[in-house]
Write a protein that holds these residues in place. Structure first.
Motif, short mmCIF file in Angstrom:
data_model
loop_
_atom_site.label_atom_id
_atom_site.label_comp_id
_atom_site.label_asym_id
_atom_site.label_seq_id
_atom_site.Cartn_x
_atom_site.Cartn_y
_atom_site.Cartn_z
N ASP A 104 0.80 -1.22 0.00
CA ASP A 104 0.00 0.00 0.00
C ASP A 104 0.84 1.27 0.00
N LEU A 105 2.14 1.16 -0.18
CA LEU A 105 2.99 2.33 -0.39
C LEU A 105 3.43 2.33 -1.86
N LYS A 106 2.46 2.63 -2.72
CA LYS A 106 2.72 2.65 -4.16
C LYS A 106 3.51 3.91 -4.55
N ALA A 107 4.14 3.84 -5.72
CA ALA A 107 4.91 4.98 -6.20
C ALA A 107 5.17 4.82 -7.68
N SER B 14 2.89 -0.95 -6.97
CA SER B 14 3.54 -1.47 -5.77
C SER B 14 4.94 -1.97 -6.11
N SER B 15 5.80 -1.96 -5.15
CA SER B 15 7.20 -2.32 -5.41
C SER B 15 7.36 -3.79 -5.78
N LEU C 276 -3.09 -3.05 -11.53
CA LEU C 276 -3.80 -1.77 -11.60
C LEU C 276 -4.45 -1.46 -10.26
N VAL C 277 -5.13 -2.44 -9.71
CA VAL C 277 -5.73 -2.34 -8.37
C VAL C 277 -5.08 -3.40 -7.49
N THR C 278 -4.57 -2.99 -6.35
CA THR C 278 -3.75 -3.88 -5.52
C THR C 278 -4.31 -3.94 -4.10
N MET C 279 -4.21 -5.13 -3.49
CA MET C 279 -4.70 -5.25 -2.11
C MET C 279 -3.87 -4.36 -1.18
N HIS D 271 -11.05 2.20 -8.57
CA HIS D 271 -9.87 2.07 -7.70
C HIS D 271 -8.56 1.96 -8.48
N ALA D 272 -8.54 2.40 -9.74
CA ALA D 272 -7.33 2.30 -10.56
C ALA D 272 -6.15 2.96 -9.85
N HIS D 273 -5.02 2.25 -9.83
CA HIS D 273 -3.74 2.73 -9.29
C HIS D 273 -3.78 2.90 -7.77
#
Length: 847
Positions: free
Chosen positions: A141-144, A185-186, A309-312, A415-417
């Motif tokens: 949940d720390l996307k970049a 997500s990483s 695209l959408v991540t838990m 919820h994209a990205h």
């Protein structure tokens, strides 16, 4: 390994402080064979004045600069985490480090091809291993946005998530700069580098963009790469998903890379999918494997939407990724490719995996409790993948496929990205279907265990049904009774075939569901609960239907119905309701007419398990000989060149024990015995050699000669399995020492050594390793990477003993070792396998 853990609480606390913006990762892969140079610049917002940490598993760190201030490396870095004190509202961090290459399939894996000495690299970051390549806030949940700049030898191919922005050549080296990624997500970032051979194509996305396609494989495997077929399946998948999801492909290009020594089947890195190179077919493979490759291709493609695209938000919702991709890929395979019986394959393989996993002591709700990274590492299981997909299939039957896909489309668009939790998906499905799903979720996603459904049929003297009900039960440890949407199939014998004359679809709930629609009808020859495999439940046949099924299983026209009958009888065998000897007779009497490759493969694997571990010990030697002889006859009688002939030969070799049987194996391998249509190619020759080694008819010298003739990575893996199969005290000791006394073997060799170690015609050879195994467990878990530890805990467990002594020793270890939880789970599952075998043996002894 324990020092590398991250708890959910720590991740939540860090997320409350940090909001990541971008990573600029600069790598130099020309600095040596052990380590590489990694320079990472991270920009992120934070709670002003707070402190936190960033993850970085490194050999050494040169410098750490936070907001222009150089930090004391020794004070803030422990080789796993870097402490970040006194943060500002906006921050810039630069870490210069030297991470290690691995040979475990985790992080940045380095492989040297024995064929030509070339070096190949690839990354595998799920769950927590991007931190093995660059400094990173390692949680989903720390996307970049990520930008990668990579220096490599000039002639290497270099692939990452995004297209190449520029390349600067400088003599024998080059520096490749990739375009910035979207917000991701990483764990789905990627780098693949080396002298890979490549094939290029393209397609037009639904929004009109041209999407470049690439396929990559090692140079020494290039001649076997069927890239055009891969492109064809990819195009079919793109068209299917873009139309059904109503969302264009979310990335700029799509590369598929087949890489060496890969632990999984594939990995959904955004725009740069990695696959096990066992999917590059250098020798003949079964149709089951060919189909599985297609399902895997479409599984990873589905992840581009669901997962990438959408991540838990956290790993407790891993199932949202995997279950959906498993369901969607089976649907796409069945509806968009030539593999139209994909749901039969799903029933034979995926659901059998789910039922097996769901009956282990380690079973858990689909939405699992994930307290830390070790929990999620052991959670890539039959619940997360297969049960979750089965439950989604049941949900689709309940709400309707069109409404289900419409809800999924809205979920992607909203919820994209970003990151989501289960409730976010249910909200959209409720809106499109009109169904209330909170109750459904509690029963299906938030409780564990599998129900059993069986028919109760009463008829009069004329065979007319006077009462019909479906009975539902649950294991006492998991007593939840659930609603099931299912079909009842009514089959009759006509013209030598068992055909479906009627089908009734209904909702089943509670302990007893009356079915008045069938009252007054003539009782059919066979009643099949859960026809078409809509529901997730174990099924039983009534006594009359079971007798008809056993006598006429080969006459059932529907491959899916046959698969359900096979599965029902096998499940009764696993539950010690049906004697294993009866199951063996059922298989040997009917498998020759089975047409579906995965059903063949699954059933024959179950046959091997039965004769080796479920048949009563006093009957085992005879059962093994009988089964091997029958398989040899089936191979001899099969259509020349057919998939069935190929599979019968492979499983015959796995069971061959007598001198006569091993002589047939020898004859096949040296060409003195020929089966029309069967080619003994390189990989089959290795299987035959391993059979001879395990049977005491070949030695290390023959293994050495075979490896000299096949000096490849696959040859080395096959040789490791064959050596570990040597049926002597010295052979087993050497296998044990090779993986426990040193930590330098690559992941695939460790795994294949375990397969060979467990192959023991004289199981007494494994008795000395019971105590050794349990003495080694804690040190292995503490000192090895997760994947290597898992291979050792599972692969070197002396399961073939399957006796009371092994069960008692396993229980004693569990009683004495309350931690770590992930290790205990693996050992508990080993114990459950032994206890199930003992129960089956006892039942078989009773006849």
């Amino acid at each position: 390994m324990p020092g590398e853990n991250l708890t959910r609480i720590e991740a939540a606390e860090r997320r409350a402080i940090v909001d990541t913006h971008s990573y600029d990762v600069v790598l130099d892969l020309t600095t040596g064979d052990e380590t590489f140079l990694s320079t990472t610049t991270v920009t992120f917002a934070a709670t002003e004045g707070a402190s936190t940490f960033i993850d970085a598993i490194t050999a050494s760190v040169d410098s750490i600069v936070l907001n222009g201030e150089t930090l004391d490396v020794g004070a803030v870095n422990d080789g796993v985490r870097i402490q970040l004190p006194d943060l500002k509202a906006e921050n810039e961090l630069t870490v210069v480090s030297h991470p290690r290459y691995t040979n475990t399939g985790e992080g940045l894996h380095r492989f040297v091809d024995p064929v030509d000495g070339e070096v190949y690299l690839y990354t595998q970051f799920e769950v927590p291993d991007s931190r093995r390549m660059f400094a990173v806030f390692e949680q989903p949940d720390l996307k970049a946005r990520f930008t990668f700049t990579v220096t490599t030898p000039q002639r290497w191919a270099v692939v990452s998530n995004s297209p190449v922005a520029s390349v600067e050549e400088n003599g024998d080296v080059k520096t490749t700069v990739f375009e910035e990624t979207p917000v991701i997500s990483s764990y789905i970032t990627a780098l693949i580098a080396g002298p890979y051979s490549s094939w290029a194509s393209e397609l037009t996305s639904s929004d009109g963009r041209t999407i470049p396609l690439g396929v990559y494989a090692r140079a020494s495997l290039a001649e076997y790469m069927d890239a055009d077929y891969i492109f064809d399946k990819t195009r079919e998948g793109f068209a299917f998903y873009e139309e059904r999801f109503d969302v264009p492909y979310p990335f700029a290009k799509y590369d598929q890379l087949f890489v060496p020594e890969f632990n999984a089947g594939a990995m959904e890195n955004a725009g740069a999918i990695t696959f096990t190179e066992t999917y590059v077919f250098r020798s003949k493979v079964t149709d089951a494997i060919k189909e599985r490759r297609v399902v895997t291709i479409l599984h990873e493609l589905a992840h581009m939407w669901f997962g990438d695209l959408v991540t838990m938000k956290w790993w407790n919702d891993l199932w949202l990724n995997e279950s959906f991709a498993e369901y969607a890929s089976t649907l796409a395979t069945a509806e968009a490719t030539e593999w139209r019986e994909a749901w039969t394959t799903f029933a034979a393989m995926e659901k059998s995996w789910a039922y097996r996993q769901d009956q282990l002591p380690s079973t858990h709700p689909i939405v699992a409790t994930i307290n830390d990274l070790e929990d999620v590492q052991v959670n890539f299981d039959g619940i997360t993948y297969a049960k979750g997909a089965s439950v989604l299939k049941q949900l689709v039957a309940w709400v309707g496929q069109d409404d289900f896909l419409a809800g999924v489309s809205q979920y992607f668009k909203k919820h994209a990205h970003s990151n989501t939790e289960l409730r976010d998906l249910l909200v959209e499905l409720e809106a499109t279907s009109g169904r209330e799903l909170g109750s459904w979720s509690k029963l299906w996603l938030e409780t564990a265990g599998v129900n059993t459904l069986r028919p109760e049929i009463v008829t009069d003297a004329d065979g007319t049904v006077t009462a019909f009900a479906v009975l539902q039960s649950a294991h006492p440890d998991y007593p939840t009774l659930r609603p099931h949407r299912l079909a009842i199939g009514l089959y009759n014998l006509r013209g030598g075939k068992l055909v479906r004359d009627g089908r009734l679809e209904l909702d089943v709930d509670g302990e007893r569901t009356e079915v008045p629609e069938l009252v007054g009808k003539k009782r059919p020859d066979l009643v099949l609960i859960n026809d078409d495999d809509l529901a997730y439940a174990k099924i039983r046949l009534d006594d009359d239907s079971l007798a008809v099924a056993i006598a006429h299983l080969a006459d059932i026209e529907s491959p899916l119905a046959r698969s359900l009958v096979w599965g029902s009888v096998w499940d009764a065998t696993r539950d010690a309701e049906t004697p294993a000897s009866d199951y063996v007779r059922l298989v040997l009497g009917n498998i020759g007419s089975e047409t579906e490759s995965t059903t063949l493969r699954t059933t024959l694997n179950q046959l091997v398990l039965s004769v080796h571990s479920y048949v009563a010990p006093e009957k085992r030697a005879e059962a093994t000989v009988t089964a091997a002889d029958a398989l040899w006859q089936l191979a001899s009688d099969a259509e020349p060149g057919s998939d069935a002939q190929f599979q019968f030969v492979k499983f015959f070799a796995a069971l061959a024990t007598t001198r006569a049987q091993l002589a047939s194996v020898t004859g096949l391998r040296n060409g003195s015995i020929v089966l029309d249509g069967l080619t003994v190619d390189t990989d089959l020759a290795w299987e035959l050699l391993t059979s001879l080694v395990a049977g005491g008819e070949a030695s290390g010298a023959e293994i050495d000669a075979a490896l000299a003739a096949d000096n490849t990575a696959t040859g080395a893996q096959a040789a490791a399995q064959a050596r570990a199969s040597i049926p002597t005290t010295a052979g087993k000791a050497a296998a044990w020492a090779s993986v426990f006394d040193a930590d330098d073997l690559p992941n695939t060799i460790v795994r294949m050594t375990g397969l060979g170690f467990q192959r023991a015609r004289d199981v007494a050879l494994l008795e000395p390793y019971v105590a050794k195994y349990f003495d080694a467990l804690q040190s292995v878990w503490a000192s090895r990477t997760y994947k290597i530890a898992e291979y050792l805990v599972e692969g070197m467990f002396p399961f073939p003993l399957a006796n009371r002594e092994l069960a008692d020793a396993t229980r004693a270890w569990l009683d004495a070792n309350q931690e770590p939880a992930a290790l205990r789970r693996l050992v508990t599952e080993n114990l459950a396998s032994v206890e199930r075998a003992l129960a089956a043996q006892e039942r078989d002894s009773q006849g």
